[in-house]
Design an enzyme around this catalytic site. Structure first.
Site, PDB file in Angstrom:
ATOM      1  N   GLN A 130       0.827  -1.207   0.000  1.00 39.40           N
ATOM      2  CA  GLN A 130       0.000   0.000   0.000  1.00 39.40           C
ATOM      3  C   GLN A 130       0.862   1.258   0.000  1.00 39.40           C
ATOM      4  OE1 GLN A 130      -3.675   0.365   0.322  1.00 39.40           O
ATOM      5  NE2 GLN A 130      -3.060   2.409  -0.308  1.00 39.40           N
ATOM      6  N   ASP A 218      -5.819   6.751   8.681  1.00 43.92           N
ATOM      7  CA  ASP A 218      -6.306   5.375   8.548  1.00 43.92           C
ATOM      8  C   ASP A 218      -7.324   5.166   9.661  1.00 43.92           C
ATOM      9  OD1 ASP A 218      -6.571   2.705   7.830  1.00 43.92           O
ATOM     10  OD2 ASP A 218      -4.613   2.077   8.592  1.00 43.92           O
ATOM     11  N   ARG A 286      -2.387   0.597  -6.800  1.00 50.17           N
ATOM     12  CA  ARG A 286      -1.965  -0.666  -6.187  1.00 50.17           C
ATOM     13  C   ARG A 286      -1.712  -1.709  -7.277  1.00 50.17           C
ATOM     14  NH1 ARG A 286      -3.911  -1.907  -1.076  1.00 50.17           N
ATOM     15  NH2 ARG A 286      -2.539  -3.710  -1.269  1.00 50.17           N
TER      16      ARG A 286
END
Ligand code: CP
Ligand code: NVA
Length: 303
Positions: A130, A218, A286
């Site tokens: 990531q 996050d 990604r």
């Protein structure tokens, strides 16, 4: 037989990261080469996943390979077959293993016993795929990351630890604002600083975002921490990325999140869906970066 693994961003040199980014740009613009033709890749997921699972599965297919998704329940792992046995069995069938799990020691054990490259698709400690893709996304936008400032707001988790590793290799300044008790891994921070990484840990989100070109956050409770969610919600009060916090960052700053996101908790809806958010581009990248990581490890296998 030697093989290279990708368990941490620090498994790569700065030059190799730039080589991977150049290739990833080509993968983004063109149909990738069929370098996995006749090859199989096992994707072992011991935790939930949407992006990582689909991007790896699609990536292997785009390069002409065959992806096999394995879960503990659907295999003999949940019935107790040792990981070191699974590692050797899978090595006889496939050319690469991608693994998402809990303890980082499990992915290390897999790499130790497997005879093919192992890629860390997230552990409790790190999420290197990531963050490498995130740095690719940022570098595409800002040209270079060298000397720029990146902010991390919230939990000192697997994502934060991988950002710390990335900062030391790509020479950007990283300022993290984490509530007391939720700091990143002490050893990872010390190692990154020893490599020359400019990494600062503060408590105040406003201080962390000042002058930053990217503001990252996050979830407050990662996979496996669901029972702590209530407690964490209290501890992380004041650590939400709001429009007001974004206004304190550099004028052209972007908002980043690995997703999935909890709107109204760690990030305000207006930020996630707003013009400064690059979360969808991060997720798409990604695919290209991981394609190149697989290609890179298979080319550098040393067989
Ligand atoms: N960002 C990320 O790794 O998402 P998934 O959990 O959906 O794979
Ligand atoms: N820190 C999060 C990242 C999810 C992609 C978790 O580990 O659940």
């Amino acid at each position: 037989m030697g093989h290279r693994d990708f368990l941490s961003i620090t498994d790569l040199s700065s030059e190799e990261i730039q080589e991977i980014f150049s290739q990833a740009r080509l993968h983004k613009e063109n149909i990738p080469p069929a370098s996995l033709a006749g090859k199989s890749v096992v994707l072992l997921f011991e935790k939930a996943s949407t992006r990582t699972r689909v991007s790896f599965e699609v990536g292997v297919a785009r390069m002409g390979g065959h992806p096999i998704v394995l879960t503990p329940e659907g295999s003999q792992i949940a019935r107790g077959e040792p990981l070191r046995d699974t590692a050797r069995i899978l090595s006889g069938y496939c050319e690469c293993i991608v693994m998402r799990t809990f303890g980082h020691d499990r992915v290390q054990e897999m790499a130790e016993w497997a005879d093919v490259p192992v890629i860390n698709a997230l552990t409790d400690l790190l999420h290197p795929c990531q963050v490498l893709a995130d740095c690719f996304t940022l570098q595409n936008r800002f040209g270079t990351l060298e000397g720029k400032k990146v902010a991390w707001i919230g939990d000192g988790n697997n994502m934060a630890n991988s950002w710390i590793n990335a900062a030391s290799l790509l020479s950007f300044e990283l300022m993290l604002a984490c509530p007391s008790g939720y700091d990143p891994d002490v050893e990872i921070m010390a190692d990154a600083r020893a490599r020359g990484g400019k990494i600062t840990l503060v408590r105040d989100p406003a201080e962390a975002v000042q002058g930053a070109i990217a503001v990252n956050t996050d979830v407050w409770a990662s996979m496996g921490q669901e029972s702590e969610a209530g407690l964490r919600r209290q501890a992380f009060k004041g650590y939400a990325v709001t429009g007001e916090l974004m206004d304190r960052a550099a004028g052209d700053a972007v908002f980043m999140h690995c997703l999935p996101a909890h709107r109204g908790e760690e990030v305000a809806e207006e930020v996630l869906e707003g013009p400064r958010s690059i979360v969808w581009e991060q997720a798409e990248n990604r695919l290209y970066v991981q394609e190149v990581i697989m290609d890179f490890l298979l080319r550098h296998e040393g067989r």
